[in-house]
Scaffold this motif. Structure first.
Motif: not given
Length: 457
Positions: A109-128
């Motif tokens: 919950e409430n993870v700022v995208h791209g922060s050191a705490e962001d563990v979701l890059h293993d699950y979701v990939t963003w295209t800026n």
């Protein structure tokens, strides 16, 4: 989402878009709320959130099919529909839950995208979006380049739009006047994910009046050192900085022993007038012309300083200014030998100017009327773009061929000429002419007709 005038000072604008997965299908909902952080008379900002081509309105929902490994179009950008320039920043916050059967596999919950705490890059990939820079990339830019039409993903979790956003036109279109470029362009569920998945992106948006961005008073600027630094960089005006510098030069001129003061002040005032005209010029070409004039007048004033860093070429035709790079004791009647680099040419109001003296700068002698020192100047180089905005009737190639040390791939960039004189006493030769036409020594601003290549007898 449109944010109207409010009496509230402080607050944030929010939008939440949740992606709910079951097998290969996703249901998307959006809930948007807004509380102003503004001290403006007419404040109206729109946060655009478009999923798979469909705008996600306040409280609305949209269903799409999303297969793992396939990108879903997700556009986020901001537009200014008010009456004043603003600065905007947004923070993208993720929430994700994965459940398989009765077992909860992930709950973030409430993870700022791209922060050191962001563990979701293993699950979701963003295209800026294409106009997005990292903070490290931004810090490597020059001061002038640090203000521009792009987003910067800063170290405080916000993405900053690095230019004041002017009021928009009639259409809310990405990248149009008053609209930012895309911050987010797409979201992909990575391969191998399965189970019941709930994923959301919450967008927090902040805005401030661009005129108040540099102030530190309560409620008029973002808090935090990074926020203040980004706001200051975004409103940086290189033209205003030049205006301030010229005003300081005029207020504190050199002494009569150091310069021809009246000529110095006259040129500096012309430079100031040209910079102010450039600042208010609506047309980009007109602005560039004023900036070129301002730079010439500024350096022309510097050339009035005795033994200074700049000197103007002699003669009344098309002229150039050289930056003096080295000074050595002279020999014979010459008191001082100087070498330098041409930084810009000038031919305004001289439509029949010939690039003759300019083409053979070579060596000339100049007696300074203030200190009486006889100086000899030798040109050893030419800066790229020095001929930009120069218009000449004749370009004398013979003279240039005689000085190969001055030729490079940018020598003639931006020069406009009517005739190219391929020889006078001695022809330049077909090989040199072919190289010139092919752009080996720079690209002219105009195309010279073949019949305008002349040989003077």
């Amino acid at each position: 989402m449109k944010i109207k005038k409010s009496l509230v000072v402080g607050g944030v604008a929010l939008t939440t878009a949740a992606l709910l997965f079951s097998g290969t299908f996703a249901w998307v909902s959006s809930v948007q709320e807004a509380t102003n952080r503004f001290l403006m008379e007419d404040y109206n900002v729109a946060l655009h959130d478009v999923l798979d081509g469909t705008p996600v309105d306040n409280g609305g929902s949209h269903q799409v099919e999303w297969v793992a490994g396939t990108e879903v179009n997700k556009d986020i950008w901001v537009s200014n529909e008010g009456s004043d320039n603003i600065l905007v920043r947004v923070k993208l916050i993720e929430n994700m839950r994965i459940r398989k059967g009765t077992e909860e596999k992930l709950n973030v919950e409430n993870v700022v995208h791209g922060s050191a705490e962001d563990v979701l890059h293993d699950y979701v990939t963003w295209t800026n979006g294409a106009a997005v820079k990292t903070y490290d990339e931004w810090k490597e830019l020059s001061k002038e380049e640090q203000s521009g039409e792009y987003w910067v993903l800063a170290d405080d979790g916000y993405a900053y739009w690095m230019k004041p956003l002017a009021p928009s036109g009639d259409e809310d279109a990405v990248g149009a006047v008053g609209n930012t470029a895309l911050l987010l362009d797409g979201v992909t569920l990575n391969e191998g994910q399965e189970g019941a998945i709930e994923y959301s992106i919450k967008v927090e948006m902040d805005a401030i009046d661009a005129q108040l961005a540099g102030l530190n008073e309560e409620g008029t600027t973002w808090t935090g050192e990074t926020a203040k630094a980004m706001a200051t960089a975004a409103v940086y005006d290189p033209i205003q900085e030049e205006i301030n510098r010229i005003q300081e030069d005029i207020a504190n001129p050199p002494t009569d022993k150091e310069a021809h003061v009246s000529a110095y002040l006259a040129q500096k005032q012309k430079a100031l007038d040209a910079y102010k005209a450039a600042q208010s010029a609506p047309d980009p070409e007109e602005k560039e012309a004023y900036l070129y004039e301002a730079k010439w007048r500024d350096l022309r004033g510097e050339s009035e300083i005795v033994g200074g860093d700049y000197v103007k070429s002699p003669g009344s035709g098309a002229q150039f200014i050289m930056r003096v790079d080295d000074r050595q004791p002279g020999t014979g009647v010459v008191d001082e030998a100087c070498t330098g680099t041409i930084v810009m040419y000038y031919s305004k109001d001289l439509p029949n100017a010939r690039i003759t003296d300019l083409s053979n700068p070579g060596v000339w002698q100049h007696t300074d009327y203030v200190d009486g020192v006889l100086r000899e100047y030798t040109v050893t180089g030419i800066e790229a773009g020095a001929m930009k905005n120069v218009t000449a009737k004749n370009l004398m190639l013979e003279k240039w061929k005689a000085h190969p040390e001055l030729l490079n791939e940018h020598t003639f960039d931006g020069l406009t000429t009517t005739y190219v004189i391929v020889g006078y006493k001695v022809a330049v030769g077909q090989e040199f002419l072919d190289d010139f036409k092919a752009g080996k020594y720079g690209v002219l601003a105009n195309e010279v007709p073949e019949e305008n290549y002349k040989y003077w007898k």
